[in-house]
Design a protein around this motif. Sequence first.
Motif, short mmCIF file in Angstrom:
data_model
loop_
_atom_site.label_atom_id
_atom_site.label_comp_id
_atom_site.label_asym_id
_atom_site.label_seq_id
_atom_site.Cartn_x
_atom_site.Cartn_y
_atom_site.Cartn_z
N MET A 24 -43.37 -16.66 -6.24
CA MET A 24 -43.98 -16.02 -7.55
C MET A 24 -43.15 -14.66 -7.08
O MET A 24 -42.75 -13.79 -8.12
N GLN A 25 -43.09 -14.70 -5.54
CA GLN A 25 -42.56 -13.50 -5.49
C GLN A 25 -41.52 -13.65 -5.45
O GLN A 25 -40.59 -12.07 -6.20
N LEU A 26 -40.45 -14.56 -5.26
CA LEU A 26 -38.98 -14.49 -5.73
C LEU A 26 -38.85 -14.72 -7.64
O LEU A 26 -37.60 -13.47 -7.72
N GLU A 27 -39.95 -15.44 -7.90
CA GLU A 27 -39.19 -15.01 -9.46
C GLU A 27 -39.55 -12.94 -9.87
O GLU A 27 -38.84 -13.10 -10.61
N ASN A 28 -40.47 -12.68 -9.20
CA ASN A 28 -40.46 -11.12 -9.79
C ASN A 28 -39.73 -10.38 -8.73
O ASN A 28 -39.51 -9.53 -9.55
N SER A 29 -38.98 -10.42 -7.43
CA SER A 29 -38.31 -9.51 -7.13
C SER A 29 -36.98 -9.46 -8.16
O SER A 29 -35.99 -8.96 -8.31
N LEU A 30 -36.53 -11.12 -8.66
CA LEU A 30 -34.98 -11.97 -9.58
C LEU A 30 -35.07 -11.01 -10.66
O LEU A 30 -34.11 -10.67 -10.85
N LYS A 75 -30.52 -20.36 -4.10
CA LYS A 75 -32.34 -20.39 -3.64
C LYS A 75 -32.60 -19.67 -4.75
O LYS A 75 -33.97 -20.03 -5.04
N PHE A 76 -31.84 -19.07 -5.43
CA PHE A 76 -32.40 -18.88 -6.95
C PHE A 76 -32.13 -19.36 -8.61
O PHE A 76 -32.88 -18.78 -9.44
N ILE A 77 -30.90 -20.29 -8.73
CA ILE A 77 -31.10 -20.31 -9.59
C ILE A 77 -31.51 -21.49 -10.77
O ILE A 77 -32.11 -21.28 -11.29
N PRO A 78 -32.16 -22.08 -9.68
CA PRO A 78 -33.38 -22.82 -9.52
C PRO A 78 -34.74 -22.36 -10.85
O PRO A 78 -34.97 -23.15 -11.88
N ILE A 79 -35.09 -21.28 -10.35
CA ILE A 79 -36.54 -20.64 -10.25
C ILE A 79 -36.10 -19.70 -12.10
O ILE A 79 -36.51 -20.09 -12.31
N ALA A 80 -34.94 -19.64 -11.95
CA ALA A 80 -34.17 -18.91 -13.47
C ALA A 80 -34.02 -19.60 -13.90
O ALA A 80 -34.20 -19.37 -15.62
N GLU A 81 -33.89 -19.82 -13.85
CA GLU A 81 -33.77 -21.91 -15.03
C GLU A 81 -35.14 -22.13 -15.52
O GLU A 81 -35.37 -22.06 -16.67
N GLU A 82 -35.47 -22.52 -14.50
CA GLU A 82 -37.45 -22.71 -14.85
C GLU A 82 -37.90 -21.75 -16.20
O GLU A 82 -38.87 -21.61 -16.81
N ILE A 87 -31.51 -17.16 -18.50
CA ILE A 87 -30.53 -16.34 -20.48
C ILE A 87 -30.18 -14.61 -20.11
O ILE A 87 -28.96 -15.06 -19.43
N PRO A 88 -30.98 -13.82 -20.04
CA PRO A 88 -30.31 -12.27 -19.03
C PRO A 88 -29.66 -12.34 -18.17
O PRO A 88 -28.12 -11.98 -18.34
N ILE A 89 -29.64 -13.74 -17.23
CA ILE A 89 -28.82 -13.13 -15.89
C ILE A 89 -27.48 -13.95 -16.92
O ILE A 89 -26.03 -13.25 -15.88
N GLY A 90 -27.23 -15.17 -16.77
CA GLY A 90 -26.05 -15.94 -17.64
C GLY A 90 -25.06 -15.10 -18.80
O GLY A 90 -24.03 -14.16 -17.88
N ALA A 91 -25.76 -13.65 -19.24
CA ALA A 91 -25.22 -13.09 -20.02
C ALA A 91 -24.89 -12.11 -19.19
O ALA A 91 -23.86 -11.38 -19.81
N TYR A 92 -25.08 -11.50 -17.65
CA TYR A 92 -24.87 -10.49 -17.22
C TYR A 92 -24.08 -10.74 -15.79
O TYR A 92 -22.67 -10.15 -16.34
#
Length: 280
Positions: A24-30, A75-82, A87-92
């Motif tokens: 949850m921390q990772l998600e938040n800081s991502l 480390k973070f793409i799987p969480i970004a996908e879930e 979507i915003p990261i990919g556009a970025y």
Amino acid sequence: AKVAGGNRYVIFQPEMHATLRERMQLENSLYQALEKQELCVYYQPIYSLNNNQLKGFEALIRWQHPVEGLIRPDKFIPIAEETGLIIPIGAYVLWHACQQMQQWYEQFPDLNLVLSVNVSARQLSQPHLVDTVFETLTRTGLAPEKLQLEITETTVVENPDAAMQTLLKLKQQQIRLAMDDFGTGYSSLGYLSRLPIDVLKIDRCFVKDIEHNENSLEIIRAILGIAQGLRLTVVAEGIETEFQAQQLRELGCPVGQGYYFSVPLDVAATTQLIRDYSEV
Ligand code: C2E
Ligand code: CA
Ligand code: CA
Ligand code: CA
């Protein structure tokens, strides 16, 4: 795995709690990382195996964390996908990479390179992806034939009809399409004959094994045969040694990338590489 092997009755364990909290921390800081522009794009050069000619770059995202340092995408793409943050990261990533590529084109007008950008399943299933891509190209000025999008077999399997529609629209605009990690997914061959793909990327696991496993060599040979029949280009990933490069060359694999040639580079190092390359 969150549940220990021989200990099926223990549903709740302290370390599980920690993992969840960490997540949850990772998600938040991502989420914050995106806002604070801590995400950046690295570029791995891709070369013709016959004459070492530079063919292009694969854009790879990195997270420049203020405390943890550089965090790799696994480390973070799987969480970004879930979470949908992909979507915003990919556009970025798309925006920054296209803008950077166009800048290199303006700085070095003789360049002829293709920029390859990874697209995840979640992105491909969004009808909006096509608009995002077209808008990015229009606003950065990058020519569509200079952009290649990398999709994986699993991306397509999840929603084949929607994927097909999206890929056809991209293809109509001359955007190049690559099948990433080829050979590691499933149902690959069925989709391959129908999808408007230009490039197959042979997964690193086959390249890595060339030295020790005769079967890997045969699988690569088979992939090259399929590609030839379907008139697709092939890129071998994860080339780490001269021996691997030589084997792939002898098998007739035209293009490759990997640590043997170069690790992914930041913008400054990539610019230097292009400058050196343009001067020879
Ligand atoms: P991928 O698309 O298969 O990218 C290739 C990965 O292999 C990269 O890892 C690259 O740094 C690494 N690599 C390249 N050459 C070698 C080599 O010779 N040996 C070894 N051992 N590794 C090599 P990276 O940058 O950590 O990215 C991991 C994965 O994260 C990527 O795998 C891709 O699936 C995903 N990813 C990275 N950037 C993005 C992005 O912008 N969007 C999306 N959706 N996914 C991304
Ligand atoms: Ca890729
Ligand atoms: Ca890959
Ligand atoms: Ca991969």
